[in-house]
Design a protein around this motif. Structure first.
Motif, PDB file in Angstrom:
ATOM      1  N   GLN A  53       2.835 -22.463 -18.032  1.00  0.00           N
ATOM      2  CA  GLN A  53       2.613 -23.905 -18.200  1.00  0.00           C
ATOM      3  C   GLN A  53       3.691 -24.529 -19.071  1.00  0.00           C
ATOM      4  OE1 GLN A  53      -0.948 -25.219 -20.203  1.00  0.00           O
ATOM      5  NE2 GLN A  53      -2.171 -24.080 -18.721  1.00  0.00           N
ATOM      6  N   SER A  54       4.125 -23.740 -20.035  1.00  0.00           N
ATOM      7  CA  SER A  54       4.956 -24.343 -21.060  1.00  0.00           C
ATOM      8  C   SER A  54       6.322 -23.691 -21.228  1.00  0.00           C
ATOM      9  CB  SER A  54       4.196 -24.325 -22.383  1.00  0.00           C
ATOM     10  OG  SER A  54       4.594 -25.401 -23.159  1.00  0.00           O
ATOM     11  N   LEU A  55       6.689 -22.882 -20.263  1.00  0.00           N
ATOM     12  CA  LEU A  55       8.022 -22.277 -20.328  1.00  0.00           C
ATOM     13  C   LEU A  55       9.027 -23.222 -19.667  1.00  0.00           C
ATOM     14  CD1 LEU A  55       7.416 -18.505 -19.557  1.00  0.00           C
ATOM     15  CD2 LEU A  55       8.283 -19.485 -21.655  1.00  0.00           C
ATOM     16  N   GLY A  56      10.166 -22.709 -19.373  1.00  0.00           N
ATOM     17  CA  GLY A  56      11.155 -23.507 -18.660  1.00  0.00           C
ATOM     18  C   GLY A  56      11.631 -24.697 -19.455  1.00  0.00           C
ATOM     19  N   GLU A  57      11.613 -25.847 -18.814  1.00  0.00           N
ATOM     20  CA  GLU A  57      12.171 -27.029 -19.425  1.00  0.00           C
ATOM     21  C   GLU A  57      11.491 -27.413 -20.737  1.00  0.00           C
ATOM     22  OE1 GLU A  57      12.959 -31.009 -17.241  1.00  0.00           O
ATOM     23  OE2 GLU A  57      14.074 -29.349 -16.346  1.00  0.00           O
ATOM     24  N   LYS A  58      10.155 -27.316 -20.721  1.00  0.00           N
ATOM     25  CA  LYS A  58       9.401 -27.687 -21.921  1.00  0.00           C
ATOM     26  C   LYS A  58       9.686 -26.720 -23.069  1.00  0.00           C
ATOM     27  CE  LYS A  58       5.317 -29.050 -19.599  1.00  0.00           C
ATOM     28  NZ  LYS A  58       3.876 -28.844 -19.660  1.00  0.00           N
ATOM     29  N   GLY A  59       9.775 -25.453 -22.722  1.00  0.00           N
ATOM     30  CA  GLY A  59      10.144 -24.437 -23.707  1.00  0.00           C
ATOM     31  C   GLY A  59       9.329 -24.398 -24.976  1.00  0.00           C
ATOM     32  N   LYS A  60       8.022 -24.587 -24.844  1.00  0.00           N
ATOM     33  CA  LYS A  60       7.199 -24.608 -26.062  1.00  0.00           C
ATOM     34  C   LYS A  60       6.613 -23.252 -26.413  1.00  0.00           C
ATOM     35  CE  LYS A  60       7.482 -29.025 -26.947  1.00  0.00           C
ATOM     36  NZ  LYS A  60       8.176 -29.547 -28.103  1.00  0.00           N
ATOM     37  N   VAL A  61       6.407 -22.405 -25.404  1.00  0.00           N
ATOM     38  CA  VAL A  61       5.922 -21.054 -25.697  1.00  0.00           C
ATOM     39  C   VAL A  61       7.153 -20.181 -25.952  1.00  0.00           C
ATOM     40  CG1 VAL A  61       4.738 -19.016 -24.775  1.00  0.00           C
ATOM     41  CG2 VAL A  61       3.777 -21.289 -24.395  1.00  0.00           C
ATOM     42  N   VAL A  62       7.294 -19.725 -27.187  1.00  0.00           N
ATOM     43  CA  VAL A  62       8.541 -19.060 -27.569  1.00  0.00           C
ATOM     44  C   VAL A  62       8.427 -17.548 -27.752  1.00  0.00           C
ATOM     45  CG1 VAL A  62       9.501 -21.171 -28.565  1.00  0.00           C
ATOM     46  CG2 VAL A  62       8.197 -19.606 -30.030  1.00  0.00           C
ATOM     47  N   ALA A  63       7.199 -17.022 -27.697  1.00  0.00           N
ATOM     48  CA  ALA A  63       7.036 -15.570 -27.843  1.00  0.00           C
ATOM     49  C   ALA A  63       5.620 -15.163 -27.461  1.00  0.00           C
ATOM     50  CB  ALA A  63       7.319 -15.132 -29.281  1.00  0.00           C
ATOM     51  N   ILE A  64       5.414 -13.841 -27.346  1.00  0.00           N
ATOM     52  CA  ILE A  64       4.076 -13.287 -27.149  1.00  0.00           C
ATOM     53  C   ILE A  64       3.644 -12.691 -28.487  1.00  0.00           C
ATOM     54  CG2 ILE A  64       2.705 -11.520 -25.937  1.00  0.00           C
ATOM     55  CD1 ILE A  64       3.610 -13.848 -24.101  1.00  0.00           C
ATOM     56  N   GLY A  65       2.459 -13.087 -28.956  1.00  0.00           N
ATOM     57  CA  GLY A  65       1.974 -12.582 -30.246  1.00  0.00           C
ATOM     58  C   GLY A  65       0.732 -13.338 -30.688  1.00  0.00           C
ATOM     59  N   GLU A  66       0.068 -13.022 -31.804  1.00  0.00           N
ATOM     60  CA  GLU A  66       0.474 -11.868 -32.524  1.00  0.00           C
ATOM     61  C   GLU A  66      -0.249 -10.668 -31.956  1.00  0.00           C
ATOM     62  OE1 GLU A  66      -0.964 -11.867 -36.747  1.00  0.00           O
ATOM     63  OE2 GLU A  66      -1.579 -13.883 -36.261  1.00  0.00           O
ATOM     64  N   ILE A  67       0.510  -9.639 -31.645  1.00  0.00           N
ATOM     65  CA  ILE A  67      -0.034  -8.454 -31.002  1.00  0.00           C
ATOM     66  C   ILE A  67       0.336  -7.235 -31.837  1.00  0.00           C
ATOM     67  CG2 ILE A  67       0.194  -9.531 -28.732  1.00  0.00           C
ATOM     68  CD1 ILE A  67       2.630  -7.773 -28.200  1.00  0.00           C
ATOM     69  N   GLY A  68      -0.410  -6.176 -31.675  1.00  0.00           N
ATOM     70  CA  GLY A  68      -0.077  -4.983 -32.445  1.00  0.00           C
ATOM     71  C   GLY A  68      -1.293  -4.123 -32.692  1.00  0.00           C
ATOM     72  N   LEU A  69      -1.302  -3.508 -33.868  1.00  0.00           N
ATOM     73  CA  LEU A  69      -2.393  -2.594 -34.211  1.00  0.00           C
ATOM     74  C   LEU A  69      -2.937  -2.953 -35.592  1.00  0.00           C
ATOM     75  CD1 LEU A  69      -0.632   0.774 -33.187  1.00  0.00           C
ATOM     76  CD2 LEU A  69      -2.196  -0.584 -31.776  1.00  0.00           C
ATOM     77  N   ASP A  70      -4.248  -2.836 -35.740  1.00  0.00           N
ATOM     78  CA  ASP A  70      -4.878  -3.126 -37.023  1.00  0.00           C
ATOM     79  C   ASP A  70      -6.009  -2.139 -37.242  1.00  0.00           C
ATOM     80  OD1 ASP A  70      -6.357  -4.197 -39.173  1.00  0.00           O
ATOM     81  OD2 ASP A  70      -5.551  -6.195 -38.748  1.00  0.00           O
ATOM     82  N   TYR A  71      -5.788  -1.204 -38.172  1.00  0.00           N
ATOM     83  CA  TYR A  71      -6.789  -0.160 -38.418  1.00  0.00           C
ATOM     84  C   TYR A  71      -7.566  -0.400 -39.711  1.00  0.00           C
ATOM     85  CZ  TYR A  71      -4.214   2.528 -34.835  1.00  0.00           C
ATOM     86  OH  TYR A  71      -3.602   2.954 -33.679  1.00  0.00           O
ATOM     87  N   TYR A  72      -7.603  -1.645 -40.139  1.00  0.00           N
ATOM     88  CA  TYR A  72      -8.270  -1.927 -41.403  1.00  0.00           C
ATOM     89  C   TYR A  72      -9.787  -1.738 -41.310  1.00  0.00           C
ATOM     90  CZ  TYR A  72      -9.352  -4.310 -45.781  1.00  0.00           C
ATOM     91  OH  TYR A  72      -9.819  -4.623 -47.026  1.00  0.00           O
TER      92      TYR A  72
END
Ligand SMILES: [Zn+2]
Length: 297
Positions: free
Chosen positions: A101-120
């Protein structure tokens, strides 16, 4: 100018004054990237970003603590209560659609996140613990694939799980045929772990947590060992408020009453400048340049 590379103005705490906060932020030459933690907050981050011509961006993804593990305990904080009630599984198609929806010309989505691991918050039995880790790893791998498909960088969250994250990334970087770019947001880890992430080419994000003391972690050394061209600054607001006045106690429970916001980013930049023995302006300039480069702003 400064760029807050990790904020959550998309969270409920800001629902009544998000526009005012952003106006003030942009008015003070601070750009901001709001990070999603599940589908709803990711969508909100995109909506906010689309309202502004320039200077406000979004990162979308599913944070490991939002997976259906039922383990996150309720804290006396609205957002945490919300987490508890709305957990999800990673839906590749849904997130992809949101990004497109927001890639390309609009360019508002700049990354994938926050992703990862959390063992707390981890389960007590061995079998459950294994399943819990597996679930997080599966969601992480799916999201790394999405980042690859969309050719986006990644914003990593990692809490008490560096060993496993490094293992996955080492494997992933060896087996994929593209250069994975990203940032270790709010880095809390050892000198050894830092070295590994730097070797893999990642940026390191520092926020208000550097004002706290955490057993086994030397933030000052970590900042010293991170090359200037790899440092990003962030607030992780509304959390991790830096000491905003001389009178304010650093005690977590006391500072928790002051809602963090992008305007307080300067305290993080000042602290890094002090540790690096450079001017505030130099840190502002280089971290802005780094953020623009990584997220193509
Ligand atoms: Zn965050």
């Amino acid at each position: 100018m400064l760029i807050d590379t990790h904020a959550h103005l998309n969270f409920a705490t800001f629902k009544n004054d998000v526009d005012e906060v952003i106006k003030k932020t942009l008015g003070n030459s601070i750009w901001v990237i709001n990070v999603g933690t599940k589908y709803e907050t990711s969508k909100k981050a995109v909506e906010i970003a689309e309202k502004y011509e320039r200077g406000v961006y979004a990162i979308i993804g599913l944070h490991p603590i939002h997976l259906e593990t039922g383990l996150v305990k309720i804290k006396n904080d609205q957002e945490e209560i919300e987490l508890k009630t709305k957990e999800e599984d990673f839906d590749y198609g849904k997130y992809k659609e949101l990004a497109l929806q927001s890639l390309g010309e609009k360019g508002k989505v700049v990354a994938i996140g926050e992703i990862g691991l959390d063992y707390y918050w981890k389960p007590k039995t061995k079998r459950k613990l294994e399943l819990f880790k597996e679930r997080q790893k599966t969601a992480l791998l799916k999201q790394l694939n999405l980042a690859k498909e969309l050719n986006l960088p990644v914003c990593f969250h990692c809490r008490m799980a560096h060993k496993d994250l490094l293992e996955i990334l080492n494997y992933k970087l060896k087996t994929i045929n593209y250069e994975l770019k990203g940032v270790m947001h709010g880095f809390v880890g050892t000198a050894e772990q830092l070295k590994e992430y730097l070797k893999m080419g990642f940026y390191i994000g520092f926020n208000g947590i550097i004002f706290k003391s955490i057993k086994g972690i030397n933030f000052e050394e970590n900042i010293k060992s991170t090359p200037l061209d790899r440092i990003l600054i962030e607030t992780d607001c509304p959390y991790l408020t830096p000491p905003v006045s001389v009178n304010q106690c650093l005690d977590q429970h006391k500072s928790a009453f002051i809602r963090n916001e992008p305007m307080y980013l300067k305290y993080v930049a000042e602290k890094i400048a002090e540790i690096k023995n450079l001017s505030f302006e130099k840190i502002a300039e280089i971290t802005t340049k780094n953020a623009k480069k990584l997220f193509t702003l």
